[in-house]
Motif scaffolding. Structure first.
Motif, PDB file in Angstrom:
ATOM      1  N   SER A  33       0.850  -1.185   0.000  1.00  8.79           N
ATOM      2  CA  SER A  33       0.000   0.000   0.000  1.00  8.79           C
ATOM      3  C   SER A  33       0.886   1.235   0.000  1.00  8.79           C
ATOM      4  O   SER A  33       1.946   1.243   0.638  1.00  8.79           O
ATOM      5  CB  SER A  33      -0.896  -0.011   1.243  1.00  8.79           C
ATOM      6  N   VAL A  34       0.452   2.286  -0.707  1.00  7.64           N
ATOM      7  CA  VAL A  34       1.213   3.533  -0.776  1.00  7.64           C
ATOM      8  C   VAL A  34       0.355   4.688  -0.271  1.00  7.64           C
ATOM      9  O   VAL A  34      -0.784   4.870  -0.713  1.00  7.64           O
ATOM     10  CB  VAL A  34       1.680   3.842  -2.210  1.00  7.64           C
ATOM     11  N   LEU A  35       0.906   5.453   0.662  1.00  3.36           N
ATOM     12  CA  LEU A  35       0.278   6.664   1.187  1.00  3.36           C
ATOM     13  C   LEU A  35       1.202   7.842   0.952  1.00  3.36           C
ATOM     14  O   LEU A  35       2.410   7.676   0.769  1.00  3.36           O
ATOM     15  CB  LEU A  35       0.022   6.530   2.694  1.00  3.36           C
ATOM     16  N   ARG A  36       0.644   9.042   0.996  1.00  4.21           N
ATOM     17  CA  ARG A  36       1.477  10.233   0.953  1.00  4.21           C
ATOM     18  C   ARG A  36       1.852  10.612   2.383  1.00  4.21           C
ATOM     19  O   ARG A  36       1.002  10.597   3.282  1.00  4.21           O
ATOM     20  CB  ARG A  36       0.744  11.400   0.291  1.00  4.21           C
ATOM     21  N   CYS A  37       3.093  10.923   2.605  1.00  5.73           N
ATOM     22  CA  CYS A  37       3.537  11.333   3.938  1.00  5.73           C
ATOM     23  C   CYS A  37       2.915  12.697   4.259  1.00  5.73           C
ATOM     24  O   CYS A  37       2.952  13.605   3.421  1.00  5.73           O
ATOM     25  CB  CYS A  37       5.058  11.415   3.994  1.00  5.73           C
ATOM     26  N   PRO A  38       2.337  12.870   5.448  1.00  4.92           N
ATOM     27  CA  PRO A  38       1.720  14.146   5.791  1.00  4.92           C
ATOM     28  C   PRO A  38       2.705  15.302   5.671  1.00  4.92           C
ATOM     29  O   PRO A  38       3.906  15.151   5.935  1.00  4.92           O
ATOM     30  CB  PRO A  38       1.291  13.942   7.251  1.00  4.92           C
ATOM     31  N   GLU A  39       2.198  16.451   5.267  1.00  2.00           N
ATOM     32  CA  GLU A  39       3.031  17.631   5.087  1.00  2.00           C
ATOM     33  C   GLU A  39       3.739  17.982   6.395  1.00  2.00           C
ATOM     34  O   GLU A  39       3.127  18.038   7.454  1.00  2.00           O
ATOM     35  CB  GLU A  39       2.163  18.806   4.635  1.00  2.00           C
ATOM     36  N   GLY A  40       5.005  18.179   6.322  1.00  3.24           N
ATOM     37  CA  GLY A  40       5.796  18.503   7.506  1.00  3.24           C
ATOM     38  C   GLY A  40       6.462  17.293   8.118  1.00  3.24           C
ATOM     39  O   GLY A  40       7.578  17.381   8.639  1.00  3.24           O
ATOM     40  N   ALA A  98      -2.316   0.567  -4.461  1.00  2.00           N
ATOM     41  CA  ALA A  98      -2.297  -0.671  -3.684  1.00  2.00           C
ATOM     42  C   ALA A  98      -2.166  -1.832  -4.654  1.00  2.00           C
ATOM     43  O   ALA A  98      -2.576  -1.747  -5.818  1.00  2.00           O
ATOM     44  CB  ALA A  98      -3.566  -0.821  -2.850  1.00  2.00           C
ATOM     45  N   GLY A  99      -1.580  -2.905  -4.169  1.00  2.00           N
ATOM     46  CA  GLY A  99      -1.424  -4.056  -5.036  1.00  2.00           C
ATOM     47  C   GLY A  99      -1.037  -5.300  -4.260  1.00  2.00           C
ATOM     48  O   GLY A  99      -0.776  -5.249  -3.055  1.00  2.00           O
ATOM     49  N   ASN A 124      -6.812  -2.720   4.208  1.00  2.00           N
ATOM     50  CA  ASN A 124      -6.902  -1.504   3.393  1.00  2.00           C
ATOM     51  C   ASN A 124      -6.501  -1.719   1.931  1.00  2.00           C
ATOM     52  O   ASN A 124      -7.263  -1.362   1.021  1.00  2.00           O
ATOM     53  CB  ASN A 124      -6.073  -0.380   4.017  1.00  2.00           C
ATOM     54  N   PRO A 125      -5.313  -2.273   1.664  1.00  2.00           N
ATOM     55  CA  PRO A 125      -4.967  -2.448   0.246  1.00  2.00           C
ATOM     56  C   PRO A 125      -5.922  -3.376  -0.498  1.00  2.00           C
ATOM     57  O   PRO A 125      -6.316  -3.089  -1.633  1.00  2.00           O
ATOM     58  CB  PRO A 125      -3.539  -3.005   0.286  1.00  2.00           C
ATOM     59  N   MET A 126      -6.325  -4.478   0.133  1.00  2.00           N
ATOM     60  CA  MET A 126      -7.245  -5.396  -0.529  1.00  2.00           C
ATOM     61  C   MET A 126      -8.620  -4.756  -0.731  1.00  2.00           C
ATOM     62  O   MET A 126      -9.280  -4.983  -1.756  1.00  2.00           O
ATOM     63  CB  MET A 126      -7.372  -6.692   0.271  1.00  2.00           C
ATOM     64  N   SER A 127      -9.052  -3.937   0.211  1.00  2.00           N
ATOM     65  CA  SER A 127     -10.350  -3.277   0.078  1.00  2.00           C
ATOM     66  C   SER A 127     -10.343  -2.265  -1.052  1.00  2.00           C
ATOM     67  O   SER A 127     -11.322  -2.140  -1.798  1.00  2.00           O
ATOM     68  CB  SER A 127     -10.723  -2.586   1.398  1.00  2.00           C
ATOM     69  N   LEU A 128      -9.244  -1.524  -1.200  1.00  2.00           N
ATOM     70  CA  LEU A 128      -9.150  -0.579  -2.309  1.00  2.00           C
ATOM     71  C   LEU A 128      -9.209  -1.316  -3.644  1.00  2.00           C
ATOM     72  O   LEU A 128      -9.916  -0.898  -4.577  1.00  2.00           O
ATOM     73  CB  LEU A 128      -7.862   0.233  -2.218  1.00  2.00           C
ATOM     74  N   ILE A 129      -8.498  -2.412  -3.740  1.00  2.00           N
ATOM     75  CA  ILE A 129      -8.503  -3.206  -4.971  1.00  2.00           C
ATOM     76  C   ILE A 129      -9.906  -3.727  -5.273  1.00  2.00           C
ATOM     77  O   ILE A 129     -10.411  -3.600  -6.400  1.00  2.00           O
ATOM     78  CB  ILE A 129      -7.495  -4.368  -4.859  1.00  2.00           C
ATOM     79  N   ILE A 130     -10.560  -4.293  -4.271  1.00  2.00           N
ATOM     80  CA  ILE A 130     -11.899  -4.857  -4.471  1.00  2.00           C
ATOM     81  C   ILE A 130     -12.903  -3.771  -4.852  1.00  2.00           C
ATOM     82  O   ILE A 130     -13.722  -3.948  -5.767  1.00  2.00           O
ATOM     83  CB  ILE A 130     -12.357  -5.610  -3.207  1.00  2.00           C
TER      84      ILE A 130
END
Length: 337
Positions: free
Chosen positions: A132-139, A161-162, A285-291
């Motif tokens: 899973s890939v997220l963006r790091c919060p600003e700061g 996600a994959g 989370n990653p599997m749910s995004l894919i589904i």
């Protein structure tokens, strides 16, 4: 007809309305290279003395297999140096993995289950890798050390996600938020090749996947649902259902993504201290995004999984995902009490 490689596909995604950035493309390509290395290690099995237990436990209290450790190390080493990550988190490690100071940092966070279903390794059943890939919060990305808090983002904020499944063929299934696509590793060329575009989960199904040995601990809504399926044509559903259970989430979800079905690892009373079995950040989370990207649904029974606000890095949740109409039925049973 020319074949489309993963790199070509990602470049096109970058060009088409800038769906992904160049840095995210590079990150996914590096993860794919690590997956090839893991697949090679899994494929060699006992030839390299990599089967069996590693002699320790992970943060989940689960016995680590040698290949768990090998896969984790491959992913860490492959992704440390590229300059696209702020930090990584793994199901096999207690704390986030910091990028060594000798390497530049980037804007993304990578989370992974390096070898899902590893209890099946010694009997040569398909296992996989989930990421899973997220963006790091600003700061946070400029901090000397990235803490757990930076990772605690709802699944709806995932950028990509994959998962990879290491079976008769090594396949990589990926979403960057614009559908779900499957790539198969061509072992002769070493390239992942696009083999299925815009995968879809049928809304209705005749198959379900659940660990029936836990039936006595299930909550009443799940017991009611499964009893209806088991009753078949003579029951309230008026038709027969088949049960399939591999014991590797990647393998079970891949089957559902390919031909439909519902996967359940619900909350039970076997260990009242645990909200569920599967990890929210590395698996659910990653599997749910894919589904969801494939037209299916994913729920805890009480809410959409991608809306769950994480409270800790290794948080567990109930998981019910797959064909939309069946997932909604189970959720309705939970709401009815």
């Amino acid at each position: 007809m020319s074949r489309i490689t993963l790199s070509q596909f990602l470049i096109q995604q970058q060009r088409d309305g800038e769906r992904i950035s160049a840095d995210l493309r590079f990150l996914i390509e590096v993860v794919a290279r690590a997956i090839k290395a893991i697949g090679n290690a899994v494929g060699k099995g006992g030839l390299t003395n990599s089967l069996g237990e590693a002699g320790g436990e992970n943060v989940q209290g689960e016995v680590q297999k040698k290949l768990d450790v090998i896969a984790n190390d491959i992913l860490l080493e492959a992704n440390e140096w590229g300059g696209h990550l702020a930090a990584m988190a793994s199901e096999e490690m207690d704390l986030p993995h910091q990028i060594p100071h000798r390497y530049p940092k980037g804007e993304f966070l990578l989370l992974f289950d390096p070898l899902d279903g590893s209890s099946n390794i010694d009997v040569n059943i398909s296992v996989g890798t989930i990421f899973s890939v997220l963006r790091c919060p600003e700061g946070a990305s400029s901090a000397a050390e990235i803490g757990e808090q930076a990772f605690l983002q709802a699944g709806s904020r995932q950028l990509a996600a994959g998962y990879a499944v290491y079976g008769a063929a090594t396949q990589l299934v990926l979403t960057v938020g614009h559908g779900v696509h499957a790539f198969t590793l061509d072992r002769e060329t070493g390239s992942f090749v696009l083999t299925t575009e815009f995968m879809r989960v049928p809304e209705d199904t005749g198959e379900y996947a659940i660990n029936a040995s836990n039936a006595r601990w299930w909550e009443p809504p799940v017991q009611r649902y499964v009893e209806e399926l088991v009753a078949g044509k003579s029951g309230p559903r008026g038709r027969d259902f088949n049960m399939r259970w591999v014991g590797s989430m990647v393998a079970d979800v891949h089957r559902i993504l390919t031909r439909g079905g519902i996967f359940m690892y619900p909350k039970d009373t076997k260990d009242p201290a645990k909200a569920g079995k599967l990890r929210l950040m590395y698996e659910a989370n990653p599997m749910s995004l894919i589904i969801e990207q494939a037209g299916g649904a994913a729920s805890t029974g009480h809410q959409r999984i991608l809306d769950v606000q994480p409270e800790k890095l290794h948080q567990r949740v109930p998981v019910i995902l797959g064909s939309k109409n069946e997932v909604e039925r189970v959720a309705a049973y939970h709401q009815a009490g």
